[in-house]
Design an enzyme around this catalytic site. Structure first.
Site, PDB file in Angstrom:
ATOM      1  N   TYR A 145     -10.994  13.269   1.639  1.00 17.55           N
ATOM      2  CA  TYR A 145     -11.474  11.883   1.767  1.00 17.55           C
ATOM      3  C   TYR A 145     -12.501  11.747   2.901  1.00 17.55           C
ATOM      4  CZ  TYR A 145     -11.425   6.916   2.990  1.00 17.55           C
ATOM      5  OH  TYR A 145     -11.806   5.636   3.314  1.00 17.55           O
ATOM      6  N   SER A 187     -18.057   4.407   2.560  1.00 12.43           N
ATOM      7  CA  SER A 187     -17.308   3.875   1.409  1.00 12.43           C
ATOM      8  C   SER A 187     -18.118   3.782   0.118  1.00 12.43           C
ATOM      9  CB  SER A 187     -16.740   2.502   1.735  1.00 12.43           C
ATOM     10  OG  SER A 187     -15.667   2.630   2.633  1.00 12.43           O
ATOM     11  N   VAL A 238     -19.463   1.644   5.925  1.00 11.97           N
ATOM     12  CA  VAL A 238     -19.611   1.320   7.353  1.00 11.97           C
ATOM     13  C   VAL A 238     -20.762   2.059   8.027  1.00 11.97           C
ATOM     14  CG1 VAL A 238     -17.278   0.492   7.883  1.00 11.97           C
ATOM     15  CG2 VAL A 238     -17.786   2.938   8.048  1.00 11.97           C
ATOM     16  N   TYR A 258     -14.656  -5.845  -0.109  1.00 10.97           N
ATOM     17  CA  TYR A 258     -13.364  -6.179   0.503  1.00 10.97           C
ATOM     18  C   TYR A 258     -13.179  -7.692   0.604  1.00 10.97           C
ATOM     19  CZ  TYR A 258     -14.753  -1.481   1.655  1.00 10.97           C
ATOM     20  OH  TYR A 258     -15.247  -0.210   1.564  1.00 10.97           O
ATOM     21  N   LYS A 312     -16.914   5.966  -2.549  1.00 12.18           N
ATOM     22  CA  LYS A 312     -15.722   5.622  -3.349  1.00 12.18           C
ATOM     23  C   LYS A 312     -16.093   5.332  -4.804  1.00 12.18           C
ATOM     24  CE  LYS A 312     -13.318   3.722   0.740  1.00 12.18           C
ATOM     25  NZ  LYS A 312     -13.022   2.472   1.465  1.00 12.18           N
TER      26      LYS A 312
HETATM   27  O1  DON Z   1     -11.991   5.299   5.906  1.00  6.80           O
HETATM   28  C1  DON Z   1     -12.809   4.724   6.609  1.00  6.80           C
HETATM   29  O2  DON Z   1     -12.495   3.857   7.426  1.00  6.80           O
HETATM   30  C2  DON Z   1     -14.282   5.096   6.446  1.00  6.80           C
HETATM   31  N1  DON Z   1     -14.402   6.495   6.173  1.00  6.80           N
HETATM   32  C3  DON Z   1     -14.923   4.316   5.343  1.00  6.80           C
HETATM   33  C4  DON Z   1     -14.773   2.819   5.492  1.00  6.80           C
HETATM   34  C5  DON Z   1     -15.922   2.040   4.956  1.00  6.80           C
HETATM   35  O3  DON Z   1     -17.009   2.533   4.777  1.00  6.80           O
HETATM   36  C6  DON Z   1     -15.699   0.575   4.764  1.00  6.80           C
HETATM   37  N2  DON Z   1     -16.892  -0.075   4.242  1.00  6.80           N
HETATM   38  N3  DON Z   1     -17.582  -0.947   4.556  1.00  6.80           N
END
Ligand code: DON
Length: 304
Positions: free
Chosen positions: A189, A64, A258, A240, A67
Site C-alpha cells: 500500500y 491516494s 495528499v 472523502y 487507489k
Molecule cells: O495512507 C495515507 O495516508 C496516504 N498514503 C494517502 C492518503 C491520501 O492521499 C488522502 N488523499 N487526499
C-alpha cells in the site's frame, strides 16, 4: 468550440496570484519538501488533443490517486467478490478515520478511504504474481510510459510514520478482512501511494475511465459496467468528506491525493489533471479543487 488553452492560461494566472495556497502535507515527512508554489494542469481530450499549463510535466507523489488504479486492477482480477469485503457508500468522514471500522465489523465504507484501499491492496497482494512489479507495470501500461516509478524514499517515510494505517490494518486483520500479513499489505500500500507521476501522465493513465475501460493503447482492461461503478465511486467517495462539495462545485468524478494532485474526467470527453501541493482542511488540494471549479464553470462542461 471551447478554447481550452485560454481557459487553462486564465486559471493559471489566477492561481499564481492566490496568497493562501493551503498547507503541504507533512505527516508523511518526505512530502513536506515539495515546493508549495508549484502548479500544473493538463487536459487531454478523448480525441487526443492536449493542453497544459505550468508544471504539468513535473513529477509528484500521486498518493491516494493510486487507489483508482488499484481498484480497477482488483475489479479486473476478482470482479464482484470485492464487494463482500468493501462497501460502496460515502463515509462522510476523513480518509484516515478509524471508529466506523470497528462499529461496522471491519467492512470499510468504500475503496477510497484508507481502510478500504488497504483491503484492495490485500486483494492485489493475493492475486498478483509479483505484486509491486505487476502493479507498476499496469500503471505504466495505462499511461503508455515505462518511466513511471515508485519513490522509495516516500514509501519508506510513510512506513516509519503511518501509525494510523497500521492501526487500521491491524483492526482489519483482527476481523479477518485481510488475508496477508499486516506488514506485507502495508508495504504494498505504501508503495502504490508512492508512485510518482505528472499531470500529463495522469491524464493519459485515466483515459480508460473516460473511455469505457479501454486504455490509450486500445486494450480493454475493465468492462463498461465496471467503469460506470468506478466513476460513481469517484463522484461519491473520491474526496472523502468533501465529496459532496466537489460534486457541487466541480461536477466531475475525480480522485485526489495528499501529494496535491487531482485527476478528474468527463466520460467520452476528456481527462483533466491538476497539481498544487497545498491542501485544504479535508486533505484535498486547495487550489486544485478551485481550479477545477473554474474549469467546469468557464468551459460549461460537467456531468450535470
Ligand atoms: O495512507 C495515507 O495516508 C496516504 N498514503 C494517502 C492518503 C491520501 O492521499 C488522502 N488523499 N487526499
Amino acid at each position: 468550440m471551447v478554447d481550452f488553452q485560454a481557459i487553462l492560461n486564465r486559471i493559471y494566472q489566477d492561481a499564481k496570484a492566490v496568497k493562501d495556497k493551503g498547507v503541504v502535507a507533512s505527516y508523511i515527512p518526505e512530502l513536506a519538501h515539495v515546493d508549495p508554489e508549484a502548479f500544473g494542469m493538463h487536459l487531454r481530450t478523448s480525441e487526443g488533443e492536449k493542453y497544459g499549463v505550468g508544471d504539468f510535466d513535473k513529477l509528484f507523489s500521486i498518493q491516494s490517486i493510486s487507489k483508482v488504479f488499484a481498484l480497477s486492477k482488483a475489479m479486473a482480477l476478482i470482479g464482484d467478490a470485492i464487494w463482500k469485503r468493501v462497501d460502496v457508500e460515502p463515509s462522510g468522514n476523513p480518509y484516515n478515520f478509524l471508529a466506523l471500522l470497528e462499529i461496522e465489523n471491519s467492512i470499510p465504507r468504500n475503496p477510497f478511504i484508507n481502510s478500504g484501499a488497504i483491503v484492495i491492496a490485500d486483494i492485489l497482494l493475493s492475486n498478483l504474481k509479483n505484486p509491486k512489479a505487476d502493479f507498476l507495470s499496469y500503471v505504466r501500461e495505462l499511461a503508455g510510459d515505462s518511466s513511471i516509478n515508485y519513490n522509495e524514499e516516500v514509501a519508506y517515510s510513510e512506513k516509519n510514520t503511518g501509525f494510523k494505517n497500521y492501526a487500521s490494518a491491524n483492526l482489519l486483520k483482527s476481523f479477518n478482512n485481510l488475508e496477508n500479513p499486516v506488514d506485507a499489505v502495508l508495504d504494498f500500500y505504501f508503495h502504490q501511494c508512492a508512485i510518482e507521476m505528472s499531470c500529463s501522465q495522469l491524464s493519459k493513465a485515466f483515459y480508460l475511465f473516460a473511455n469505457k475501460g479501454s486504455c490509450m493503447q486500445q486494450k480493454q482492461h475493465i468492462s463498461n459496467q465496471q467503469v460506470k461503478r468506478i466513476n460513481a465511486l469517484m463522484l461519491t467517495c473520491g474526496f472523502y468528506d468533501e465529496a459532496g462539495e466537489f460534486a457541487f462545485e466541480v461536477g466531475l468524478p475525480g480522485k485526489s491525493g495528499v501529494g496535491g494532485g487531482i485527476a478528474a474526467l468527463l466520460p467520452d470527453q476528456f481527462v483533466i489533471s491538476v497539481w498544487s501541493p497545498g491542501l485544504n482542511k479535508k486533505g484535498n488540494s486547495k487550489l486544485g479543487v478551485h481550479a477545477l471549479e473554474q474549469f467546469t464553470t468557464k468551459a460549461k462542461l460537467s456531468i450535470f
